[in-house]
Scaffold this motif. Structure first.
Motif, PDB file in Angstrom:
ATOM      1  N   ARG A 123      18.792  90.844 111.310  1.00  0.00           N
ATOM      2  CA  ARG A 123      19.616  91.301 110.021  1.00  0.00           C
ATOM      3  C   ARG A 123      19.018  91.240 108.669  1.00  0.00           C
ATOM      4  NH1 ARG A 123      24.806  87.369 111.777  1.00  0.00           N
ATOM      5  NH2 ARG A 123      22.712  86.081 112.330  1.00  0.00           N
ATOM      6  N   ALA A 124      18.106  90.162 108.337  1.00  0.00           N
ATOM      7  CA  ALA A 124      17.814  90.009 107.081  1.00  0.00           C
ATOM      8  C   ALA A 124      16.535  91.171 106.691  1.00  0.00           C
ATOM      9  CB  ALA A 124      17.036  88.651 106.980  1.00  0.00           C
ATOM     10  N   PRO A 125      15.890  91.602 107.760  1.00  0.00           N
ATOM     11  CA  PRO A 125      14.985  92.540 107.534  1.00  0.00           C
ATOM     12  C   PRO A 125      15.550  93.714 107.465  1.00  0.00           C
ATOM     13  CG  PRO A 125      13.978  91.191 109.229  1.00  0.00           C
ATOM     14  CD  PRO A 125      15.204  90.687 108.981  1.00  0.00           C
ATOM     15  N   ALA A 126      16.735  94.132 108.165  1.00  0.00           N
ATOM     16  CA  ALA A 126      17.528  95.372 108.285  1.00  0.00           C
ATOM     17  C   ALA A 126      17.917  95.507 106.930  1.00  0.00           C
ATOM     18  CB  ALA A 126      18.428  95.350 109.198  1.00  0.00           C
ATOM     19  N   SER A 127      18.479  94.506 106.250  1.00  0.00           N
ATOM     20  CA  SER A 127      18.961  94.524 104.968  1.00  0.00           C
ATOM     21  C   SER A 127      18.157  94.922 103.928  1.00  0.00           C
ATOM     22  CB  SER A 127      19.751  93.102 104.726  1.00  0.00           C
ATOM     23  OG  SER A 127      20.372  93.130 103.235  1.00  0.00           O
ATOM     24  N   LEU A 128      16.609  94.248 104.078  1.00  0.00           N
ATOM     25  CA  LEU A 128      15.934  94.458 102.929  1.00  0.00           C
ATOM     26  C   LEU A 128      15.487  95.923 103.210  1.00  0.00           C
ATOM     27  CD1 LEU A 128      13.479  93.483 101.208  1.00  0.00           C
ATOM     28  CD2 LEU A 128      11.962  93.451 103.607  1.00  0.00           C
ATOM     29  N   GLU A 130      17.316  98.566 103.761  1.00  0.00           N
ATOM     30  CA  GLU A 130      18.370  99.135 103.036  1.00  0.00           C
ATOM     31  C   GLU A 130      18.476  99.094 101.631  1.00  0.00           C
ATOM     32  OE1 GLU A 130      23.405  99.370 103.198  1.00  0.00           O
ATOM     33  OE2 GLU A 130      22.195  97.846 104.577  1.00  0.00           O
ATOM     34  N   ARG A 131      17.933  98.006 101.189  1.00  0.00           N
ATOM     35  CA  ARG A 131      17.933  97.768  99.653  1.00  0.00           C
ATOM     36  C   ARG A 131      16.779  98.530  99.123  1.00  0.00           C
ATOM     37  NH1 ARG A 131      18.531  92.398 101.346  1.00  0.00           N
ATOM     38  NH2 ARG A 131      16.686  91.780 100.736  1.00  0.00           N
ATOM     39  N   MET A 132      15.508  98.440  99.969  1.00  0.00           N
ATOM     40  CA  MET A 132      14.409  99.498  99.671  1.00  0.00           C
ATOM     41  C   MET A 132      14.790 100.879  99.534  1.00  0.00           C
ATOM     42  SD  MET A 132      10.949  97.403 101.052  1.00  0.00           S
ATOM     43  CE  MET A 132      11.467  97.334 102.716  1.00  0.00           C
ATOM     44  N   GLU A 133      15.377 101.435 100.613  1.00  0.00           N
ATOM     45  CA  GLU A 133      15.688 102.642 100.428  1.00  0.00           C
ATOM     46  C   GLU A 133      16.707 103.009  99.381  1.00  0.00           C
ATOM     47  OE1 GLU A 133      15.386 105.591 103.111  1.00  0.00           O
ATOM     48  OE2 GLU A 133      13.597 104.224 103.008  1.00  0.00           O
TER      49      GLU A 133
END
Length: 298
Positions: A123-128, A130-133
């Motif tokens: 979850r934390a990498p996926a959220s990262l 998403e933020r970078m995109e």
């Protein structure tokens, strides 16, 4: 249309010192000097590592800001400035994520097996990602073996990573006498790395030879003292810029031309594409853990 050939310079890495090469840049001023020289030799991007007062690899935000500012003062926006999140056995994924969020750099490189260890919470990498995109950050995912391409596809399909094509760096070899091998290169090609915006780095004195092959296969190059100290024909390179220049010379009759920083930015910001149906299932092969005794490349 044929893509221009993008060259990234990786001037120092996490492990080598001036004992390995007296021209290896450590300070912000030295990194900026090498950035300017590499730009003139044909580089489109610089891949940054910074060191602490004792010369050890660090993800220190303030040291990164100092180096990034020095590079920008030297070259403006004529190079993509990429920071590494390489763990070197010292940093956890949460710390890698924290430095990205603090810096919000133009570009960042992230090893798949470090940020998304298999079997751990995604979850934390996926959220990262998403933020970078959303921020338009140019993220590049590092893989160390061809089997990781199937895992990338599975993660894209499940929405953990953005849809492809991704910006991917394939690593050949490690810090050993053998360096990059033919078998590694052929495995990446056979596994279909060309479906991504891919770049190659290769440890050892055959670096330029492998970059020529990458150029022919539609890939791009990351070169420099992080992975190799030698020019073709076995000469010790006098500088990172000399390696960049040798790499720029390998495109020959390919008609590709040398990419600028803006060219590379455009390539990495192309619209996402769906993962092909025949590539959507994960491989059963579990990537090995990084070889921390010999080092990897981040």
């Amino acid at each position: 249309m044929t893509q221009p050939f993008a060259i990234a310079v990786a001037p120092n890495g996490a492990r080598r010192t001036k004992a390995d090469h007296p021209r290896l840049p450590i300070t912000a001023a030295e990194i900026a000097r090498d950035a300017a020289e590499a730009l003139e030799a044909g580089a489109a991007m610089i891949h940054l590592h910074v060191r602490d007062a004792g010369g050890a690899h660090t993800l220190d935000v303030d040291l990164y800001r100092e180096a990034m500012a020095a590079v920008r003062d030297a070259v403006g926006d004529r190079l993509v400035v990429q920071v590494t999140t390489e763990a070197v056995g010292r940093y956890q994924p949460s710390e890698q994520i924290a430095v990205i969020d603090a810096l919000r750099p133009e570009s960042v490189s992230i090893a798949l097996r470090e940020i998304l260890p298999e079997g751990e919470d995604e979850r934390a990498p996926a959220s990262l990602f998403e933020r970078m995109e959303k921020a338009g950050m140019l993220h590049q995912i590092i893989i160390y073996e061809a089997a990781e391409l199937d895992r990338l596809d599975a993660l894209c399909t499940r929405g953990v990573l953005p849809g492809g094509p991704l910006a991917v760096l394939a690593v050949l070899g490690r810090y050993t006498e053998a360096g990059a091998t033919e078998a590694e290169f052929e495995a990446f090609i056979a596994a279909g790395i060309a479906r991504h915006q891919w770049m190659l780095c290769a440890f050892g004195p055959l670096e330029t030879e492998f970059m020529e092959r990458a150029a022919t296969a539609g890939g791009h190059a990351r070169v420099g003292f992080e992975n190799n100290l030698w020019l073709p024909r076995g000469q010790l390179a006098p500088s990172n810029a000399a390696i960049v220049s040798a790499t720029a010379g390998v495109i020959g009759d390919s008609q590709r031309g040398i990419a600028s920083a803006d060219d590379l930015r455009g390539l990495w910001r192309e619209p996402s594409a769906p993962v092909p149906a025949d590539k959507a299932s994960a491989s059963g092969t579990r990537p090995a853990k990084p070889d921390l005794s010999h080092g990897v490349s981040g």
